[in-house]
Motif scaffolding. Structure first.
Motif, PDB file in Angstrom:
ATOM      1  N   ILE A   1       0.921  -1.564   0.111  1.00  0.00           N
ATOM      2  CA  ILE A   1      -0.091   0.322   0.169  1.00  0.00           C
ATOM      3  C   ILE A   1       0.942   1.204   0.288  1.00  0.00           C
ATOM      4  CG2 ILE A   1      -1.869   1.090   1.195  1.00  0.00           C
ATOM      5  CD1 ILE A   1      -2.045  -1.052   2.767  1.00  0.00           C
ATOM      6  N   GLY A   2       0.816   1.907  -0.887  1.00  0.00           N
ATOM      7  CA  GLY A   2       1.481   3.674  -0.489  1.00  0.00           C
ATOM      8  C   GLY A   2       0.162   4.790  -0.221  1.00  0.00           C
ATOM      9  N   LEU A   3       0.791   5.570   0.672  1.00  0.00           N
ATOM     10  CA  LEU A   3      -0.221   6.863   1.454  1.00  0.00           C
ATOM     11  C   LEU A   3       0.471   7.853   0.849  1.00  0.00           C
ATOM     12  CD1 LEU A   3      -1.147   5.426   4.690  1.00  0.00           C
ATOM     13  CD2 LEU A   3      -2.185   5.764   2.865  1.00  0.00           C
ATOM     14  N   ILE A   4      -0.038   8.642   0.039  1.00  0.00           N
ATOM     15  CA  ILE A   4       0.985  10.065  -0.912  1.00  0.00           C
ATOM     16  C   ILE A   4       0.160  11.112  -0.539  1.00  0.00           C
ATOM     17  CG2 ILE A   4       2.056   8.005  -2.528  1.00  0.00           C
ATOM     18  CD1 ILE A   4       0.307   9.316  -4.255  1.00  0.00           C
ATOM     19  N   GLU A   5       1.038  11.966  -0.445  1.00  0.00           N
ATOM     20  CA  GLU A   5       0.640  13.839  -0.351  1.00  0.00           C
ATOM     21  C   GLU A   5      -0.155  14.000  -2.446  1.00  0.00           C
ATOM     22  OE1 GLU A   5       3.189  15.713   1.817  1.00  0.00           O
ATOM     23  OE2 GLU A   5       4.101  13.597   2.001  1.00  0.00           O
ATOM     24  N   GLY A   6       0.958  13.590  -3.343  1.00  0.00           N
ATOM     25  CA  GLY A   6       1.017  14.155  -4.623  1.00  0.00           C
ATOM     26  C   GLY A   6      -0.023  13.885  -5.504  1.00  0.00           C
ATOM     27  N   GLU A   7      -0.186  14.534  -6.268  1.00  0.00           N
ATOM     28  CA  GLU A   7      -1.174  13.943  -7.341  1.00  0.00           C
ATOM     29  C   GLU A   7      -0.636  12.817  -8.393  1.00  0.00           C
ATOM     30  OE1 GLU A   7      -3.094  17.083  -9.095  1.00  0.00           O
ATOM     31  OE2 GLU A   7      -3.990  17.605  -7.236  1.00  0.00           O
ATOM     32  N   LEU A   8      -1.302  12.241  -8.956  1.00  0.00           N
ATOM     33  CA  LEU A   8      -0.620  10.554  -9.031  1.00  0.00           C
ATOM     34  C   LEU A   8      -1.300  10.374 -10.588  1.00  0.00           C
ATOM     35  CD1 LEU A   8       2.090   9.147  -9.741  1.00  0.00           C
ATOM     36  CD2 LEU A   8       0.861   8.208  -8.383  1.00  0.00           C
ATOM     37  N   GLN A   9      -0.691  10.091 -11.378  1.00  0.00           N
ATOM     38  CA  GLN A   9      -1.620   9.012 -13.056  1.00  0.00           C
ATOM     39  C   GLN A   9      -1.120   7.971 -13.282  1.00  0.00           C
ATOM     40  OE1 GLN A   9      -2.956  11.846 -16.130  1.00  0.00           O
ATOM     41  NE2 GLN A   9      -4.658  12.642 -14.767  1.00  0.00           N
ATOM     42  N   HIS A  10      -1.097   6.933 -13.045  1.00  0.00           N
ATOM     43  CA  HIS A  10      -0.484   6.118 -13.911  1.00  0.00           C
ATOM     44  C   HIS A  10      -0.931   4.123 -13.849  1.00  0.00           C
ATOM     45  CE1 HIS A  10       2.553   2.564 -13.190  1.00  0.00           C
ATOM     46  NE2 HIS A  10       3.337   2.995 -12.661  1.00  0.00           N
ATOM     47  N   PRO A  11      -0.813   3.872 -14.989  1.00  0.00           N
ATOM     48  CA  PRO A  11      -1.471   2.573 -15.659  1.00  0.00           C
ATOM     49  C   PRO A  11      -1.712   1.814 -14.612  1.00  0.00           C
ATOM     50  CG  PRO A  11       0.470   2.957 -17.007  1.00  0.00           C
ATOM     51  CD  PRO A  11       0.287   4.675 -15.891  1.00  0.00           C
ATOM     52  N   ASP A  12      -0.813   1.763 -14.317  1.00  0.00           N
ATOM     53  CA  ASP A  12      -1.095   0.171 -13.017  1.00  0.00           C
ATOM     54  C   ASP A  12      -1.512   0.476 -11.398  1.00  0.00           C
ATOM     55  OD1 ASP A  12       0.072  -1.402 -15.202  1.00  0.00           O
ATOM     56  OD2 ASP A  12       2.068  -0.886 -14.987  1.00  0.00           O
ATOM     57  N   LEU A  13      -1.914   2.004 -11.447  1.00  0.00           N
ATOM     58  CA  LEU A  13      -1.849   2.229  -9.342  1.00  0.00           C
ATOM     59  C   LEU A  13      -3.350   2.408  -9.835  1.00  0.00           C
ATOM     60  CD1 LEU A  13       1.190   3.625  -9.048  1.00  0.00           C
ATOM     61  CD2 LEU A  13       1.122   1.318  -8.462  1.00  0.00           C
ATOM     62  N   GLU A  14      -4.267   2.189  -8.939  1.00  0.00           N
ATOM     63  CA  GLU A  14      -5.637   2.401  -8.416  1.00  0.00           C
ATOM     64  C   GLU A  14      -5.354   3.758  -7.341  1.00  0.00           C
ATOM     65  OE1 GLU A  14      -9.638   1.485  -6.326  1.00  0.00           O
ATOM     66  OE2 GLU A  14      -8.004   0.432  -6.383  1.00  0.00           O
ATOM     67  N   VAL A  15      -5.526   4.962  -7.988  1.00  0.00           N
ATOM     68  CA  VAL A  15      -5.586   6.432  -6.613  1.00  0.00           C
ATOM     69  C   VAL A  15      -6.809   5.941  -5.972  1.00  0.00           C
ATOM     70  CG1 VAL A  15      -4.538   8.434  -6.495  1.00  0.00           C
ATOM     71  CG2 VAL A  15      -3.524   6.684  -8.761  1.00  0.00           C
ATOM     72  N   VAL A  16      -6.692   6.310  -4.880  1.00  0.00           N
ATOM     73  CA  VAL A  16      -8.591   6.324  -3.788  1.00  0.00           C
ATOM     74  C   VAL A  16      -7.803   7.722  -3.422  1.00  0.00           C
ATOM     75  CG1 VAL A  16      -9.549   5.887  -3.345  1.00  0.00           C
ATOM     76  CG2 VAL A  16      -8.346   4.088  -4.451  1.00  0.00           C
ATOM     77  N   PRO A  17      -8.440   8.841  -3.569  1.00  0.00           N
ATOM     78  CA  PRO A  17      -8.837   9.587  -2.567  1.00  0.00           C
ATOM     79  C   PRO A  17      -9.183   9.685  -1.067  1.00  0.00           C
ATOM     80  CG  PRO A  17      -9.918   9.906  -4.831  1.00  0.00           C
ATOM     81  CD  PRO A  17      -9.736   9.404  -4.486  1.00  0.00           C
ATOM     82  N   TRP A  18      -8.465  10.045  -0.259  1.00  0.00           N
ATOM     83  CA  TRP A  18      -8.214   9.868   1.424  1.00  0.00           C
ATOM     84  C   TRP A  18      -8.644  10.803   2.133  1.00  0.00           C
ATOM     85  CZ3 TRP A  18      -3.201   9.106   4.348  1.00  0.00           C
ATOM     86  CH2 TRP A  18      -3.946   8.216   5.557  1.00  0.00           C
ATOM     87  N   TRP A  19      -7.445  12.076   2.734  1.00  0.00           N
ATOM     88  CA  TRP A  19      -7.462  12.746   3.298  1.00  0.00           C
ATOM     89  C   TRP A  19      -7.248  13.834   2.747  1.00  0.00           C
ATOM     90  CZ3 TRP A  19      -6.896  11.266   8.690  1.00  0.00           C
ATOM     91  CH2 TRP A  19      -6.390  12.293   9.846  1.00  0.00           C
ATOM     92  N   GLU A  20      -8.039  15.221   3.266  1.00  0.00           N
ATOM     93  CA  GLU A  20      -7.604  15.944   2.713  1.00  0.00           C
ATOM     94  C   GLU A  20      -7.256  17.318   3.776  1.00  0.00           C
ATOM     95  OE1 GLU A  20     -10.134  18.006   0.752  1.00  0.00           O
ATOM     96  OE2 GLU A  20     -11.166  16.290   0.559  1.00  0.00           O
ATOM     97  N   ASP A  21      -5.977  17.829   3.047  1.00  0.00           N
ATOM     98  CA  ASP A  21      -5.304  18.377   3.767  1.00  0.00           C
ATOM     99  C   ASP A  21      -4.858  19.874   3.025  1.00  0.00           C
ATOM    100  OD1 ASP A  21      -2.782  18.690   5.769  1.00  0.00           O
ATOM    101  OD2 ASP A  21      -1.878  18.733   3.786  1.00  0.00           O
ATOM    102  N   ASP A  22      -4.219  20.824   4.187  1.00  0.00           N
ATOM    103  CA  ASP A  22      -3.597  22.703   3.433  1.00  0.00           C
ATOM    104  C   ASP A  22      -2.066  22.098   3.885  1.00  0.00           C
ATOM    105  OD1 ASP A  22      -6.474  23.970   2.493  1.00  0.00           O
ATOM    106  OD2 ASP A  22      -7.353  22.886   4.517  1.00  0.00           O
TER     107      ASP A  22
END
Length: 294
Positions: free
Chosen positions: A143-164
């Motif tokens: 599993i990855g928990l990331i801060e940056g926006e990402l587009q990758h054909p092999d990855l499911e990218v799910v919005p998780w936490w709101e931050d400022d």
């Protein structure tokens, strides 16, 4: 069954290292045993899984097709073995997190995970968004928990936490007394920022759209604590997550600098390899992530 789990382990290790010797070392095997195991697997099914490029064994199209299926099968086999040994379906988990998440959110989730599943093991790797995404895509992390926006054909990218993000400085800095920063203030400031490739830097660059060529980037550092220390020493102003600055603002060692005309909002994401088997451990971790974001 015409293949063994050991043969599949060798296949995955060679796919990862692209080298028989290093793959054998990772599995505590001799080079000849690993080579024979891979050769037998290919011969049994009359298939070639790798292209030989000098000393490298590069996964070919056929091998790339089978890799996620083998990953899933071995993950299930490991889960079953742990269930036999520990009488539980929750086992070893490898989690990757970007710096802010790793330091301020992931450790708490890890503690709750291990409290719910005594005996379970969690490896937490902290790196920037690019590094975590690469390792999740390559099946090196569950599993990855990331801060940056990402587009990758092999990855499911799910919005998780709101931050400022928030701009900040030391109490003695010339900008400290300003109720609101203008674009002229932002351009005139000396900046201490995260490195390119980090989610925080990505959010900063997006917020500063139109001003980037004119900004004075004095220092680029890989750690939030180093940035905070440098700003406290009045070397410049910084921009980090509110999560990372909460305690410093409370102590008064750093103060926020409002710039409301710029968009500092961002999203944290959970990333998963689309073809990776979702073990009970992964599902448990995801459940805790959703609970923490409520």
């Amino acid at each position: 069954m015409r293949y063994s789990l050991r043969q599949l382990e060798v296949f995955l290790a060679v796919a990862h290292f692209e080298n028989i010797t290093r793959a054998a070392e990772s599995l505590a095997m001799s080079q000849s045993a690993a080579s024979s195991s891979l050769k037998e697997l290919e011969q049994q099914f009359d298939i070639q899984l790798f292209d030989r490029v000098g000393k490298r064994l590069q996964l070919n199209e056929q091998g790339s097709l089978f890799r996620p299926k083998v990953e899933a099968l071995l993950a299930q086999a490991n889960e079953l073995e742990e269930a036999f040994q520990q009488h539980t379906a929750i086992g070893h988990l490898k989690v990757g997190a970007t710096l802010t998440i790793g330091n301020y959110l992931a450790v708490e989730i890890m503690a709750r995970y291990m409290a719910k599943q005594p005996g379970a093991k969690v490896e937490l790797e902290v790196a920037n968004t690019e590094a975590i995404a690469r390792k999740v895509a390559n099946f090196e992390l569950d599993i990855g928990l990331i801060e940056g926006e990402l587009q990758h054909p092999d990855l499911e990218v799910v919005p998780w936490w709101e931050d400022d993000l928030v701009v900040f400085c030391a109490p003695g800095h010339p900008l400290a007394g300003k109720a609101k920063l203008s674009d002229d203030d932002l351009v005139a400031a000396d900046w201490i920022v995260r490195e390119s490739g980090s989610g925080t830097r990505q959010g900063f660059d997006r917020a500063m759209h139109g001003l980037l060529p004119d900004l004075q980037l004095k220092l680029e550092l890989q750690h939030t604590e180093a940035i905070k220390r440098a700003v406290e020493a009045e070397l410049g102003v910084g921009c980090l997550s509110t999560i990372a600055l909460k305690d410093a603002f409370k102590r008064g060692s750093l103060i926020p600098l409002p710039a409301p005309h710029r968009d500092w909002h961002r999203q944290f994401y959970i990333i998963l390899q689309r073809q990776k088997y979702r073990s009970a451990g992964i599902e448990q971790w995801l459940s805790l992530c959703w609970d923490s974001a409520k």
